[in-house]
Design an enzyme around this catalytic site. Structure first.
Site, PDB file in Angstrom:
ATOM      1  N   LYS A 121     -21.802 -19.344  -2.196  1.00  0.00           N
ATOM      2  CA  LYS A 121     -23.136 -18.811  -2.384  1.00  0.00           C
ATOM      3  C   LYS A 121     -23.301 -17.400  -1.816  1.00  0.00           C
ATOM      4  CE  LYS A 121     -23.538 -22.427  -4.464  1.00  0.00           C
ATOM      5  NZ  LYS A 121     -23.636 -23.707  -3.851  1.00  0.00           N
ATOM      6  N   SER A 129     -28.810 -28.259  -5.112  1.00  0.00           N
ATOM      7  CA  SER A 129     -27.792 -29.043  -4.439  1.00  0.00           C
ATOM      8  C   SER A 129     -28.308 -30.461  -4.221  1.00  0.00           C
ATOM      9  CB  SER A 129     -27.496 -28.426  -3.083  1.00  0.00           C
ATOM     10  OG  SER A 129     -27.392 -27.037  -3.228  1.00  0.00           O
ATOM     11  N   CYS A 184     -28.549 -32.993  -6.367  1.00  0.00           N
ATOM     12  CA  CYS A 184     -29.385 -33.572  -7.419  1.00  0.00           C
ATOM     13  C   CYS A 184     -28.551 -34.024  -8.611  1.00  0.00           C
ATOM     14  CB  CYS A 184     -30.449 -32.572  -7.860  1.00  0.00           C
ATOM     15  SG  CYS A 184     -31.592 -32.165  -6.547  1.00  0.00           S
TER      16      CYS A 184
HETATM   17  C1  SPV Z   1     -24.535 -26.418  -2.467  1.00  0.00           C
HETATM   18  O1  SPV Z   1     -25.086 -26.745  -1.399  1.00  0.00           O
HETATM   19  O2  SPV Z   1     -25.161 -26.116  -3.484  1.00  0.00           O
HETATM   20  C2  SPV Z   1     -23.081 -26.399  -2.548  1.00  0.00           C
HETATM   21  C3  SPV Z   1     -22.318 -26.411  -1.322  1.00  0.00           C
HETATM   22  O3  SPV Z   1     -22.551 -26.297  -3.611  1.00  0.00           O
HETATM   23  S1  SPV Z   1     -22.468 -24.940  -0.469  1.00  0.00           S
HETATM   24  O4  SPV Z   1     -21.157 -24.373  -0.411  1.00  0.00           O
HETATM   25  O5  SPV Z   1     -22.972 -25.291   0.840  1.00  0.00           O
HETATM   26  O6  SPV Z   1     -23.371 -24.060  -1.177  1.00  0.00           O
HETATM   27 MN    MN Z   2     -24.014 -25.615  -5.123  1.00  0.00          MN
END
Ligand code: SPV
Ligand code: MN
Length: 625
Positions: A231, A272, A274
């Site tokens: 992200k 996330s 869902c």
């Molecule tokens: C999310 O939380 O949407 C994920 C894992 O895909 S993370 O790497 O924490 O974003």
């Molecule tokens: Mn994600």
């Protein structure tokens, strides 16, 4: 390499590593590495190429340092993040913004100079006694119009190892960069650790420098805060996509099988937690990616690639019944990093795995026993809700054959879904691209979950499931989406799904596998192969088609009663939703395009007319009369 740089670098790098770095004659890369080495002051630096020996070195390092522990099954390891470091830290993830740059209103930002001074202060000498690992990747398939080169520096072999499972190798691609500055760079340090977990959580910072396209992450290990290409880079990519007129999305990409071996590709955005990964993994269909997609217009169609080549998936409730493909993989030998699960004598367990759990073991809280409470008095479950597995996609038998295609896959449908207990029907199709973008994507709401720190279960605004990662003003982002579909010869159909609808008593109206049926219906709709019912909010399935698919796909008898409960149009709830959404946009989001309000207005008018005619809760059969 410049003389001064070479001198500093020579002190820390062995001859071999220096050669590996010099083989990429890129001034920005050399500046970035040198600056980080001087700042963080590691004892040594390991430069990881795409060679099997280098990759193996990192894999072994993760176990040697104790960040990962080998489990019983071959290739399996477990990693623990700190007790308070189990999810993305939204509050401490900030953009470093130079004066005069507008990233939008709902953005967590800090003045660039101030932020840089702060984070560089924290990073000063932070790697003393440690080894810095340098790794190169390509986001999206290599040598394609989609590829973005990306480099990560980290003192965590666990982070570097995770990236090996999650991204395509990019050392060779970096060699082709020449003098170009066009790549993302990430600098991470776990900071001071005790028992291999970061302890200075109050100094946890994740800063994104949009000007230099650099991400800094410190005093954290949770992959969502540290693996720079999830992200954190998505935030940089959204700006790049805006400049270059394409889209960077929090979306899965998958192929759904239709009649006569036809495969129709979909992208789907879910917040996330869902159902994103389990949708991408529906048995019988094929997966391209489960988390992040780049979308471009190619020859009159939308094409998409998976930015990644692995899965960092939520493990809770993965069991032989709910996710047979993932289950099989997680219980077979092969390279897998489990994180924040329960480890009992080298066997991983997690909540919802369908097995009887031992009463004791090790987990993210340390030595764990059933009934153990945390400082706040809450019972600690065997595994964390956000416990995960990290694995290469190439290990899955259902990986789509075009998953690495340089042109991506042509997209027939785009799906938006959220955790919505009381408003929208389980599946519907928009009237047009613009109608879908506005009423389904830009209006998406979902209850908060354990994927981010903070309270769960609060209805929140989640446009395109991408709000957390936006780095341009939301109005502009919505405008880009609307424009993206205009002039396409074959614009994708847009759908909204809701796996979480409940009845008045709070009981879920759908089974976990009902989505298999929705997918089949959507596949046919893309090709105009099945009729639908027009309602004020979109097209919904006819009962007789669903009954047929439930029998075919799930061997289930689907009743008219279930259909009516699930697909009754809930006018009061939908009208309230429109009011909420309009208020958010009118008060907070300045530059939404005019057409946005027109489309919402038309939707409201259709709802009011239907209410006039049929009342507040309208059976789907009414629309057939
Ligand atoms: C999310 O939380 O949407 C994920 C894992 O895909 S993370 O790497 O924490 O974003
Ligand atoms: Mn994600």
């Amino acid at each position: 390499m410049k003389k001064g740089h070479a001198k500093i670098i020579r002190l820390k790098l062995k001859e071999d590593d220096l050669h590996k770095l010099e083989k990429i004659p890129n001034p920005r890369l050399h500046r970035f590495v040198t600056d980080a080495v001087v700042l963080c002051n590691p004892d040594s630096v390991f430069v990881c190429t795409d060679s099997p020996a280098d990759i193996e070195y990192v894999r072994k390092r993760a176990v040697e340092t104790g960040e990962e522990k080998s489990l019983k099954m071959e290739g399996h390891t477990v990693h623990f993040d700190g007790y308070y470091d189990q999810a993305r830290d939204k509050a401490n993830t900030k953009y470093l913004v130079p004066r005069g740059l507008d990233l939008g209103t709902n953005i967590n930002a800090i003045d660039r100079k101030k932020g840089l001074a702060e984070i560089r202060g924290i990073l000063k000498n932070i790697m003393v006694g440690r080894e810095m690992i340098v790794r190169f990747f390509t986001l999206g398939p290599g040598n394609s119009i989609f590829s973005i080169s990306a480099v990560q520096l980290t003192d965590s072999a666990y982070v570097a190892h995770s990236e090996d499972l999650l991204y395509r190798p990019g050392y060779e691609q970096f060699k082709q960069l020449g003098e170009s500055d066009d790549f993302f760079a990430v600098l991470h340090s776990a900071g001071e650790t005790e028992n291999n977990v970061s302890i200075n959580i109050d100094q946890r910072r994740i800063y994104i420098d949009v000007e230099e396209e650099v991400v800094y992450s410190v005093n954290t290990q949770y992959a969502g805060n540290t693996v720079g290409f999830k992200k954190l880079s998505l935030r940089l990519t959204i700006r790049k996509a805006d400049r270059e007129s394409w889209l960077a999305e929090h979306m899965l990409v998958m192929g759904i099988r239709g009649p006569k071996d036809r495969i129709t590709y979909f992208t789907a955005a879910f917040p996330s937690f869902c159902g994103k990964t389990s949708t991408a993994m529906v048995p019988g269909e094929s997966i391209v990616g489960d988390d992040i997609a780049y979308l471009r217009r190619i020859s009159g169609r939308v094409h998409a690639v998976n930015v990644e080549s692995g899965i960092f998936g939520i493990i809770q409730d993965v069991n032989p019944d709910s996710d047979p493909t993932i289950w099989k993989l997680l219980t077979s030998p092969g390279e897998i990093i489990f994180s924040n699960v329960l480890d009992v004598d080298g066997m991983p367990y997690w909540v919802g795995d369908g097995r009887k759990h031992p009463e004791r073991g090790s987990n993210y809280a340390g030595a764990w026993y059933r009934g153990m409470k945390d400082k706040e008095g809450n019972e600690i479950a065997a595994s964390h809700k956000n416990a995960r597995y990290c694995v290469r996609l190439s290990n899955f038998p259902n990986l789509d054959k075009l998953a690495d295609d340089a042109k991506g896959v042509p997209i027939g449908g785009v799906v938006y879904g959220g955790r919505d207990g009381d408003t929208l029907v389980p599946v519907q199709e928009s009237f047009s691209w613009g109608h879908g973008v506005v009423t389904m994507g830009a209006s998406l709401e979902s209850e908060t979950t354990a994927a981010t720190l903070g309270q769960e279960g609060i209805r929140s605004f989640q446009p395109m499931s991408n709000l957390d990662f936006l780095s341009i003003p939301l109005g502009r982002y919505i405008q880009n989406h609307i424009m993206f579909g205009i002039g396409l010869q074959h614009p994708p159909a847009i759908f909204a799904v809701n796996y979480f609808l409940k009845d008045k008593k709070g009981k879920y109206l759908n089974g976990i596998k009902d989505k298999y049926v929705w997918l089949k219906w959507m596949e046919l709709r893309v090709h105009g192969d099945v009729p639908a019912i027009a309602t004020p909010t979109g097209f919904i399935p006819q009962f007789r088609d669903l009954a047929k698919f439930f029998k075919q796909v799930l061997d289930k008898d689907y009743s008219e009663k279930e259909y009516v409960e699930q697909f009754t149009l809930r006018i009061p709830e939908i009208l309230k939703k429109i009011i909420r959404i309009e208020k958010i946009y009118r008060t907070g989001i300045m530059d939404s395009p005019h057409i946005f309000y027109d489309i919402l207005h038309e939707q409201r008018q259709r709802l009011l007319e239907a209410r006039e005619k049929y009342g507040e809760y309208i059976s789907p059969f009414k629309f057939l009369e």
